[in-house]
Structure formats: structure tokens, C-alpha cells
Design an enzyme around this catalytic site. Sequence first.
Site, PDB file in Angstrom:
ATOM      1  N   GLN A 110       0.835  -1.215   0.000  1.00 11.80           N
ATOM      2  CA  GLN A 110       0.000   0.000   0.000  1.00 11.80           C
ATOM      3  C   GLN A 110       0.869   1.265   0.000  1.00 11.80           C
ATOM      4  O   GLN A 110       0.774   2.112  -0.905  1.00 11.80           O
ATOM      5  CB  GLN A 110      -0.902   0.004   1.237  1.00 11.80           C
ATOM      6  CG  GLN A 110      -1.590   1.343   1.474  1.00 11.80           C
ATOM      7  CD  GLN A 110      -2.350   1.400   2.793  1.00 11.80           C
ATOM      8  OE1 GLN A 110      -3.564   1.214   2.793  1.00 11.80           O
ATOM      9  NE2 GLN A 110      -1.674   1.663   3.905  1.00 11.80           N
ATOM     10  N   LEU A 148      14.918  -8.439   2.138  1.00 13.89           N
ATOM     11  CA  LEU A 148      15.484  -7.866   3.368  1.00 13.89           C
ATOM     12  C   LEU A 148      16.278  -8.900   4.161  1.00 13.89           C
ATOM     13  O   LEU A 148      17.044  -8.564   5.048  1.00 13.89           O
ATOM     14  CB  LEU A 148      14.372  -7.286   4.254  1.00 13.89           C
ATOM     15  CG  LEU A 148      13.810  -5.924   3.845  1.00 13.89           C
ATOM     16  CD1 LEU A 148      12.875  -5.393   4.926  1.00 13.89           C
ATOM     17  CD2 LEU A 148      14.922  -4.919   3.603  1.00 13.89           C
ATOM     18  N   TYR A 198      10.986 -14.868  12.329  1.00  9.11           N
ATOM     19  CA  TYR A 198      10.935 -14.335  10.959  1.00  9.11           C
ATOM     20  C   TYR A 198      10.693 -12.820  11.010  1.00  9.11           C
ATOM     21  O   TYR A 198      11.355 -12.034  10.334  1.00  9.11           O
ATOM     22  CB  TYR A 198       9.824 -15.044  10.168  1.00  9.11           C
ATOM     23  CG  TYR A 198       9.618 -14.476   8.783  1.00  9.11           C
ATOM     24  CD1 TYR A 198      10.486 -14.791   7.742  1.00  9.11           C
ATOM     25  CD2 TYR A 198       8.553 -13.604   8.519  1.00  9.11           C
ATOM     26  CE1 TYR A 198      10.312 -14.252   6.470  1.00  9.11           C
ATOM     27  CE2 TYR A 198       8.366 -13.063   7.258  1.00  9.11           C
ATOM     28  CZ  TYR A 198       9.252 -13.389   6.241  1.00  9.11           C
ATOM     29  OH  TYR A 198       9.074 -12.851   4.994  1.00  9.11           O
ATOM     30  N   SER A 235       6.512   2.644  13.627  1.00 14.71           N
ATOM     31  CA  SER A 235       5.070   2.389  13.729  1.00 14.71           C
ATOM     32  C   SER A 235       4.538   2.801  15.090  1.00 14.71           C
ATOM     33  O   SER A 235       5.247   2.713  16.099  1.00 14.71           O
ATOM     34  CB  SER A 235       4.846   0.886  13.533  1.00 14.71           C
ATOM     35  OG  SER A 235       3.616   0.488  14.082  1.00 14.71           O
ATOM     36  N   GLU A 279       2.754   1.064  16.732  1.00 17.19           N
ATOM     37  CA  GLU A 279       2.799  -0.150  17.548  1.00 17.19           C
ATOM     38  C   GLU A 279       3.929  -0.079  18.577  1.00 17.19           C
ATOM     39  O   GLU A 279       3.937  -0.824  19.560  1.00 17.19           O
ATOM     40  CB  GLU A 279       2.997  -1.386  16.661  1.00 17.19           C
ATOM     41  CG  GLU A 279       1.730  -1.911  16.036  1.00 17.19           C
ATOM     42  CD  GLU A 279       0.771  -2.531  17.038  1.00 17.19           C
ATOM     43  OE1 GLU A 279       1.180  -3.433  17.778  1.00 17.19           O
ATOM     44  OE2 GLU A 279      -0.392  -2.100  17.084  1.00 17.19           O
ATOM     45  N   TYR A 312       6.022  -8.028  16.504  1.00 19.18           N
ATOM     46  CA  TYR A 312       6.146  -7.004  15.460  1.00 19.18           C
ATOM     47  C   TYR A 312       6.592  -5.676  16.085  1.00 19.18           C
ATOM     48  O   TYR A 312       7.524  -5.023  15.603  1.00 19.18           O
ATOM     49  CB  TYR A 312       4.798  -6.835  14.741  1.00 19.18           C
ATOM     50  CG  TYR A 312       4.732  -5.615  13.863  1.00 19.18           C
ATOM     51  CD1 TYR A 312       5.254  -5.622  12.570  1.00 19.18           C
ATOM     52  CD2 TYR A 312       4.145  -4.431  14.323  1.00 19.18           C
ATOM     53  CE1 TYR A 312       5.204  -4.493  11.764  1.00 19.18           C
ATOM     54  CE2 TYR A 312       4.083  -3.298  13.527  1.00 19.18           C
ATOM     55  CZ  TYR A 312       4.616  -3.334  12.240  1.00 19.18           C
ATOM     56  OH  TYR A 312       4.568  -2.217  11.452  1.00 19.18           O
TER      57      TYR A 312
END
Length: 334
Positions: free
Chosen positions: A17, A66, A102, A136, A138, A159
Site C-alpha cells: 500500500q 530484506l 521471521y 510504527s 505499535e 512485530y
Amino acid sequence: MKEKSKKKALIFGITGQDGSYLADFLLQKQYDVHGVVRRTSTPPHEQPFNNIAHIRAKITLHNGDLDDETSIRHIMRTVCPDEVYNLAAQSDVHLSFSMPTYTANITGLGVVRILEAIRDTQQEKKKTIRFYQASSSELFGSSPPPQNEKTPFHPRSPYGCAKAFAHYATVNYREAYGIFACCGILFNHESPRRGENFVTRKITKGVARILAGKEKILRLGNLDAKRDWGYAPEYVEAMWLMLQQDKPDDFVIGTGQTHAVKDFLTYAFQHAGIKNWKKYVEIDPANYRPSEVRILVADAKKAQRVLGWKPKKTCANIAKIMLDADCLAIGQGL
Ligand code: G4F
């Protein structure tokens, strides 16, 4: 007189996005736009890359990951960009609980791989490369709202922890090596290009399918969580503005308004002409997270003062735009 050469931008996450809106924005500003795409079993020329299909002929794509230092260094040296934007990540908060290592590798360590490639290329080519890192909201997790650049971080997911590492690594490379690196601490931002795994798009696509008679029920998780939802195309301009300043710095970007998931549901169903959404929504505990971020509200005064950036669209506007796009797509058989 010699024509001034175009500025070059390299976007990690160009198919997502934010990456695709940023590519649109930079093309309008006459940039030479390069993007990194991940290898899959479908070769790049056969992949639809829906978000960038309309600009595919105007941008240059490079294969990289990455997770792979070699490809990042190679792309950095080959493109030798003026500006690098890292919008790539394992960005699904819920999924990060089942894929924590991951997520730490891609969302966290991946940024160090980019920063190291920038350091080396700058030295080798004697050129300044400006870097934008997608931090973020977050990061704030359970820190009380409103949250600004001085609010302590208290991430609530693998995350969020990975993003905290990436944020501090970016600040450290700025302080240790003088890299022109900025972190945009972006609050949730949505659009018709949002992935269907995120709640706003899951809702608008679900409502469109219910309207079209293709679905009866929408299964969701915590409807009381509150987010500061803005409009993604407006947020990419803030990223660019950060890299045009005299000094690198970090900025919170958000609307300052918060809404519960159930408010977003109300806006979407109301726009569809349905008053009582409760008939169409079921709570599925599988959508709950082991630890949740209860409320996010941005205090983006610094961005307004320094960058002159201000959000325009409201949450209700965004729900309408997204639902209209999903209804149109379903009408076209998508
Ligand atoms: O749409 P979400 O999955 O976004 P979330 O977790 O806030 O994260 C997004 O915004 C961050 C910026 O703050 C980004 F860094 C991150 O990469 C991502 O873009 O969930 C929003 C809220 C959560 O509280 C979640 O528990 O919606 C709640 N929710 C309720 N039912 C649901 C669902 N979320 C999802 N994805 N799916 C549900 O069925």
C-alpha cells in the site's frame, strides 16, 4: 544549459500500500523511481503486482530481499539513490505472534542490512543517501495516549519489538555515522490498497461481499480496540517531507482522532445502508491477539509545525472510499 538530472529514489516494499502510493507521488515529482521486489516462484514479469500495475512501465524493479544482505548491497551500489525508503516488513501484527523470529529478522534486522549498504555505498560513491524508516505506532503499545515523539515505547507484539529495534538502529546510525536517517512513527493508515488481513479492509471487503450476496457473516476479533486511522496517500507525503528537511529527525504522523473497530464497522455498514451491523458480525476468538494494544491516538503537532503536514480525511471518509472501491471491484467480478 545542462538539464538537471532526476533525483533517484529506491523503495523497499514498493508493491505494498504505502510503497505504491509513494511511487505514484515521487513519479509526479519527476523522480527516477526504483523498487525492490521479493523473489517468488512466479517470475517478476508474470506477477500482477496489482498496486503498481498502473505505473509498471515507469519504474525499475530489482530482485532483492530484506533477508539477503548481498542483494541489498548490490541494488544499493547499482542504483546509488538519493533517497531510500524502507516500507518493507512482515507488517501483520497478529501473524508476528506465530512467526516471531521471521518478523525479528525481516522487520528488525532487515533495516540494519539496508543501513550498512547505505554506509558502504555512501563511502564508495562519495554521495549522501537519505534514509526513511517506517516506524510504527505499535512501538507505543500500552503507553497512555496521546502519543508523541517523547512518549516511551512499550511494544505489545513481536512485530512491535522488531520495529523498536529497527527504530533504535536507525537513530543509532544517524548518531554514530552521521547518516541522514529519519523515522516516521506512523499511526494506522488505510486505503483501497490495504491488505485484506488488516481490519479496515477486511470490513469493507466483507461488507461489499455481503451486499453482493456472496457472504452472510463477517468474522472479527476485538471490536473495542481503538486506533487513529488516517488516509495512506496523505501519509506518503509526510515521508517525503521528512527527507527534504535540513536536519534528519523523527516524527509522529497521525490524525489525533481515535475510533473503535466497532465505529469503523458502523461507518462502513451505514454507508451500505445497513443500520444494524450486529446481524452480520460474529466474534471469532481466533482473531484475538495474546496481548493487544488498547488505544492509539497521535499527537502529531511536531509534524504540523516542522513539516507543515496535516491530515485531511476523517475515519468515516476513509470507510466510504474503501467500501466504494470494494463494491466497484466486486461489480467487476474481482
Ligand atoms: O488492522 P489491524 O490488523 O492493524 P494493527 O494491528 O493496528 O497494525 C497496523 O497498524 C500499525 C500502525 O500502528 C502498523 F505498524 C502495522 O503494520 C499494521 O499496519 O488491527 C487493528 C485492530 C487491532 O486492535 C485488532 O485486534 O483491529 C483489531 N481487530 C479486530 N478484529 C482485528 C480483527 N484485526 C484484524 N487484522 N483482523 C480482525 O478480524
